[in-house]
Design a protein around this motif. Structure first.
Motif, PDB file in Angstrom:
ATOM      1  N   ASP A 194       0.854  -1.249  -0.050  1.00  0.00           N
ATOM      2  CA  ASP A 194      -0.052   0.160   0.081  1.00  0.00           C
ATOM      3  C   ASP A 194       0.984   1.371   0.153  1.00  0.00           C
ATOM      4  O   ASP A 194       0.569   2.200  -0.588  1.00  0.00           O
ATOM      5  N   TYR A 195       1.842   1.339   0.803  1.00  0.00           N
ATOM      6  CA  TYR A 195       2.879   2.339   0.851  1.00  0.00           C
ATOM      7  C   TYR A 195       3.448   2.820  -0.724  1.00  0.00           C
ATOM      8  O   TYR A 195       3.553   3.489  -1.151  1.00  0.00           O
ATOM      9  N   ALA A 196       3.838   1.406  -1.239  1.00  0.00           N
ATOM     10  CA  ALA A 196       4.555   1.324  -2.519  1.00  0.00           C
ATOM     11  C   ALA A 196       3.636   2.091  -3.625  1.00  0.00           C
ATOM     12  O   ALA A 196       3.888   2.979  -4.480  1.00  0.00           O
ATOM     13  N   ALA A 197       2.319   1.699  -3.418  1.00  0.00           N
ATOM     14  CA  ALA A 197       1.210   2.110  -4.487  1.00  0.00           C
ATOM     15  C   ALA A 197       1.125   3.633  -4.050  1.00  0.00           C
ATOM     16  O   ALA A 197       0.684   4.354  -4.992  1.00  0.00           O
ATOM     17  N   LEU A 198       1.143   4.111  -3.017  1.00  0.00           N
ATOM     18  CA  LEU A 198       0.841   5.584  -2.544  1.00  0.00           C
ATOM     19  C   LEU A 198       1.879   6.260  -3.306  1.00  0.00           C
ATOM     20  O   LEU A 198       1.655   7.432  -3.933  1.00  0.00           O
ATOM     21  N   TYR A 199       3.071   5.910  -3.231  1.00  0.00           N
ATOM     22  CA  TYR A 199       4.422   6.719  -3.747  1.00  0.00           C
ATOM     23  C   TYR A 199       4.223   6.627  -5.229  1.00  0.00           C
ATOM     24  O   TYR A 199       4.642   7.536  -5.776  1.00  0.00           O
ATOM     25  N   ARG A 200       4.074   5.583  -5.725  1.00  0.00           N
ATOM     26  CA  ARG A 200       3.928   5.354  -7.226  1.00  0.00           C
ATOM     27  C   ARG A 200       2.822   6.249  -7.753  1.00  0.00           C
ATOM     28  O   ARG A 200       3.048   6.933  -8.675  1.00  0.00           O
ATOM     29  N   ASN A 201       1.580   6.115  -7.015  1.00  0.00           N
ATOM     30  CA  ASN A 201       0.490   7.151  -7.624  1.00  0.00           C
ATOM     31  C   ASN A 201       0.595   8.607  -7.385  1.00  0.00           C
ATOM     32  O   ASN A 201       0.715   9.421  -8.622  1.00  0.00           O
ATOM     33  N   ASN A 202       1.582   8.886  -6.405  1.00  0.00           N
ATOM     34  CA  ASN A 202       1.773  10.472  -6.233  1.00  0.00           C
ATOM     35  C   ASN A 202       2.809  10.816  -7.178  1.00  0.00           C
ATOM     36  O   ASN A 202       2.691  11.905  -7.760  1.00  0.00           O
ATOM     37  N   LEU A 203       3.763   9.915  -7.559  1.00  0.00           N
ATOM     38  CA  LEU A 203       4.784  10.448  -8.462  1.00  0.00           C
ATOM     39  C   LEU A 203       4.333  10.297  -9.860  1.00  0.00           C
ATOM     40  O   LEU A 203       4.495  11.561 -10.621  1.00  0.00           O
ATOM     41  N   LEU A 204       3.534   9.373 -10.487  1.00  0.00           N
ATOM     42  CA  LEU A 204       2.988   9.377 -11.728  1.00  0.00           C
ATOM     43  C   LEU A 204       1.785  10.061 -12.026  1.00  0.00           C
ATOM     44  O   LEU A 204       1.506  10.651 -13.260  1.00  0.00           O
TER      45      LEU A 204
ATOM     46  N   LYS B 294      14.423  28.937  -6.861  1.00  0.00           N
ATOM     47  CA  LYS B 294      15.742  28.752  -7.365  1.00  0.00           C
ATOM     48  C   LYS B 294      16.560  27.466  -6.729  1.00  0.00           C
ATOM     49  O   LYS B 294      17.722  26.994  -7.506  1.00  0.00           O
ATOM     50  N   TRP B 295      15.939  26.922  -5.979  1.00  0.00           N
ATOM     51  CA  TRP B 295      16.630  25.695  -5.394  1.00  0.00           C
ATOM     52  C   TRP B 295      15.776  24.478  -5.278  1.00  0.00           C
ATOM     53  O   TRP B 295      16.220  23.175  -5.487  1.00  0.00           O
ATOM     54  N   LYS B 296      14.428  24.692  -5.540  1.00  0.00           N
ATOM     55  CA  LYS B 296      13.160  23.391  -5.539  1.00  0.00           C
ATOM     56  C   LYS B 296      13.019  23.232  -6.818  1.00  0.00           C
ATOM     57  O   LYS B 296      12.414  24.301  -7.581  1.00  0.00           O
ATOM     58  N   GLY B 297      13.345  21.992  -7.728  1.00  0.00           N
ATOM     59  CA  GLY B 297      12.706  21.808  -8.776  1.00  0.00           C
ATOM     60  C   GLY B 297      12.371  20.260  -8.825  1.00  0.00           C
ATOM     61  O   GLY B 297      11.813  19.630  -7.831  1.00  0.00           O
ATOM     62  N   CYS B 298      12.369  19.720 -10.034  1.00  0.00           N
ATOM     63  CA  CYS B 298      11.972  18.568 -10.485  1.00  0.00           C
ATOM     64  C   CYS B 298      13.040  17.377 -10.075  1.00  0.00           C
ATOM     65  O   CYS B 298      13.862  17.054 -10.888  1.00  0.00           O
ATOM     66  N   PHE B 299      13.173  17.030  -8.804  1.00  0.00           N
ATOM     67  CA  PHE B 299      14.433  16.342  -8.508  1.00  0.00           C
ATOM     68  C   PHE B 299      13.944  15.367  -7.262  1.00  0.00           C
ATOM     69  O   PHE B 299      13.945  14.288  -7.030  1.00  0.00           O
ATOM     70  N   HIS B 300      13.982  16.182  -6.099  1.00  0.00           N
ATOM     71  CA  HIS B 300      14.142  15.418  -4.781  1.00  0.00           C
ATOM     72  C   HIS B 300      12.907  14.647  -4.722  1.00  0.00           C
ATOM     73  O   HIS B 300      12.852  13.596  -4.160  1.00  0.00           O
ATOM     74  N   VAL B 301      11.634  15.295  -4.945  1.00  0.00           N
ATOM     75  CA  VAL B 301      10.236  14.703  -4.772  1.00  0.00           C
ATOM     76  C   VAL B 301      10.209  13.561  -5.500  1.00  0.00           C
ATOM     77  O   VAL B 301       9.951  12.581  -5.036  1.00  0.00           O
ATOM     78  N   PRO B 302      10.275  13.821  -7.064  1.00  0.00           N
ATOM     79  CA  PRO B 302      10.153  12.532  -7.768  1.00  0.00           C
ATOM     80  C   PRO B 302      11.491  11.248  -7.655  1.00  0.00           C
ATOM     81  O   PRO B 302      11.062  10.071  -7.537  1.00  0.00           O
ATOM     82  N   ARG B 303      12.741  11.888  -7.316  1.00  0.00           N
ATOM     83  CA  ARG B 303      13.503  10.780  -7.106  1.00  0.00           C
ATOM     84  C   ARG B 303      13.191  10.164  -5.700  1.00  0.00           C
ATOM     85  O   ARG B 303      13.140   8.883  -5.599  1.00  0.00           O
ATOM     86  N   GLY B 304      12.737  10.825  -4.800  1.00  0.00           N
ATOM     87  CA  GLY B 304      12.241  10.188  -3.454  1.00  0.00           C
ATOM     88  C   GLY B 304      11.235   9.586  -3.682  1.00  0.00           C
ATOM     89  O   GLY B 304      11.125   8.222  -3.127  1.00  0.00           O
ATOM     90  N   LEU B 305      10.231   9.570  -4.339  1.00  0.00           N
ATOM     91  CA  LEU B 305       9.111   8.830  -4.588  1.00  0.00           C
ATOM     92  C   LEU B 305       9.422   7.496  -5.209  1.00  0.00           C
ATOM     93  O   LEU B 305       8.871   6.622  -4.793  1.00  0.00           O
ATOM     94  N   TYR B 306      10.267   7.643  -6.362  1.00  0.00           N
ATOM     95  CA  TYR B 306      10.669   6.425  -7.114  1.00  0.00           C
ATOM     96  C   TYR B 306      11.465   5.594  -5.943  1.00  0.00           C
ATOM     97  O   TYR B 306      11.125   4.384  -5.917  1.00  0.00           O
ATOM     98  N   GLN B 307      12.337   5.984  -5.106  1.00  0.00           N
ATOM     99  CA  GLN B 307      12.962   5.421  -4.351  1.00  0.00           C
ATOM    100  C   GLN B 307      12.192   4.754  -3.288  1.00  0.00           C
ATOM    101  O   GLN B 307      12.341   3.261  -3.092  1.00  0.00           O
ATOM    102  N   LEU B 308      11.089   5.329  -2.760  1.00  0.00           N
ATOM    103  CA  LEU B 308      10.429   4.683  -1.938  1.00  0.00           C
ATOM    104  C   LEU B 308       9.421   3.863  -2.289  1.00  0.00           C
ATOM    105  O   LEU B 308       9.160   2.691  -1.557  1.00  0.00           O
TER     106      LEU B 308
END
Length: 398
Positions: free
Chosen positions: A7-17, A367-381
């Motif tokens: 369920d956690y995996a699905a949560l992160y996958r859905n939020n990412l995609l 300037k510092w927040k972009g398309c990186f930490h959140v998508p990378r993090g969600l994929y890793q999780l």
């Protein structure tokens, strides 16, 4: 009650995609001038058109990574190639150093003083090389990595503000990122160089910057690794220290080095005990190792990247060790993160909260927040939770 890791995996996958990636796909590309807009408000509207090399590179890396590891969607590769062309056309000076920022059209705004532009360019073109197979991208990644190594002992070079010889410090950020960076382009490098960089990175992170008596990593130490009692020497950046631990775990797992994994877990837990805001929840941004007032006025803010990187580290710690403390902390950090940063209504995540947990800046990118930490993090999780579920199933069936 049985934990459903799936369920956690699905949560992160859905939020990412379904939330995060569509937000950037729909709002970020600059189809007229090239590259990406990263200064996006809560609705995804552009509020500033300057282009920061870190974030341009990180977005190329992100869409290349998704193409390589999730699904070979043509639109993801198209976006990666779109960003790469802008970077190749405008991103470097005559010596091959990557600028810090450009205007919308691609003219330089800030000199190449920051070696992390080069680090993220290496990641971007290394991942795009894997996605496209085009040798030119591999060459750029390799050339840039060589440049990083040549600058490693004096990263800012002529742009350094420090007066030489009085208080010379080494900073944690570059050794930390090299632990992850070298694995991104391992196929482009000699095996001996990869192993040497990994050995040096693990030693520097786990022995030089780590303070055993306190169980914490310092952000700056003297050139000989000793403690320096000043603002910079006392600085603890919990997010950096904890993020580095999942880099270290990944490296140690490949080497079957359970001892280093366990040490990374212990360091993660001690850092969380030190940095968790016991009054309002969440992880404080900067702290002084002796408890003095930090120099950074933003010390008590709660930032998106700190929390998502901490979730990754705790999840991997639990996967590799089964340590229940990792899982207890994971649930605590997940609950805080999901209830404070995630924007279910308009997509993506907010980045900056005040100490009490209220949104401080209503932006999704800057300037510092972009398309990186959140998508990378969600994929890793997503993938780590699937691995935990698979491991639990195999234990039950054995």
């Amino acid at each position: 009650m049985k934990i459903k890791f799936e369920d956690y995996a699905a949560l992160y996958r859905n939020n990412l995609l379904k939330s995060v990636i569509p937000f950037w796909e729909n709002n970020s590309p600059d189809w007229e001038q090239g590259g990406f807009f990263t200064c996006l408000d809560a609705d995804g509207k552009v509020y500033d058109t300057d282009k920061f090399i870190w974030l341009q590179c990180r977005q190329v890396w992100c869409f290349s990574m998704l193409y390589n590891r999730v699904e070979q969607k043509p639109e993801w590769l198209k976006l990666a190639l779109h960003g790469a062309k802008f970077l190749m056309d405008h991103g470097r000076d005559a010596e091959g150093n990557w600028y810090f920022s450009l205007n919308r059209e691609g003219k330089p705004l800030v000199q190449p003083y920051n070696i992390f532009s080069d680090c993220f360019a290496t990641m971007a073109f290394g991942q795009l090389y894997l996605a496209s197979g085009a040798e030119v991208y591999g060459q750029i990644a390799k050339q840039t990595f060589d440049n990083i190594l040549s600058r490693a002992n004096n990263p800012k070079g002529i742009y350094s503000k420090a007066f030489p010889g009085t208080r010379e410090l080494q900073n944690f950020s570059l050794p930390m990122i090299l632990c992850n960076l070298v694995t991104e382009i391992a196929d482009l490098l000699p095996v001996a160089l990869v192993e040497e960089t990994i050995d040096k990175g693990i030693h520097t992170v786990m022995e030089v910057f780590y303070q055993p008596a306190l169980g914490l990593i310092l952000e700056n130490v003297a050139l000989d690794g000793s403690f320096v009692d000043c603002y910079e020497g006392r600085l603890v950046n919990p997010g950096h220290g904890i993020e580095a631990m999942w880099f270290i775990m990944d490296l140690a797992k490949k080497r079957n080095d359970q001892r280093t994994i366990q040490k990374a877990v212990e360091l993660t837990l001690s850092t969380l005990e030190f940095s968790w805001d016991k009054e309002f929840g969440g992880i404080l941004y900067f702290l002084d190792i002796h408890g003095h007032p930090p120099q950074q006025l933003e010390w008590d803010q709660k930032l998106w990247w700190v929390h998502v990187e901490t979730m990754i580290t705790l999840a991997k710690g639990y996967l590799h060790t089964g340590d229940q403390r990792c899982w207890e902390w994971y649930q605590k950090v997940h609950a805080y993160t999901w209830s404070h940063f995630v924007d279910d209504e308009k997509g993506e995540w907010f980045g900056y909260l005040n100490r009490e947990g209220r949104v401080l800046l209503p932006l999704k990118g800057g300037k510092w927040k972009g398309c990186f930490h959140v998508p990378r993090g969600l994929y890793q999780l997503w993938k780590t939770m699937e691995a935990i579920a698979e491991k639990q199933t195999s234990i039950v069936n054995s």
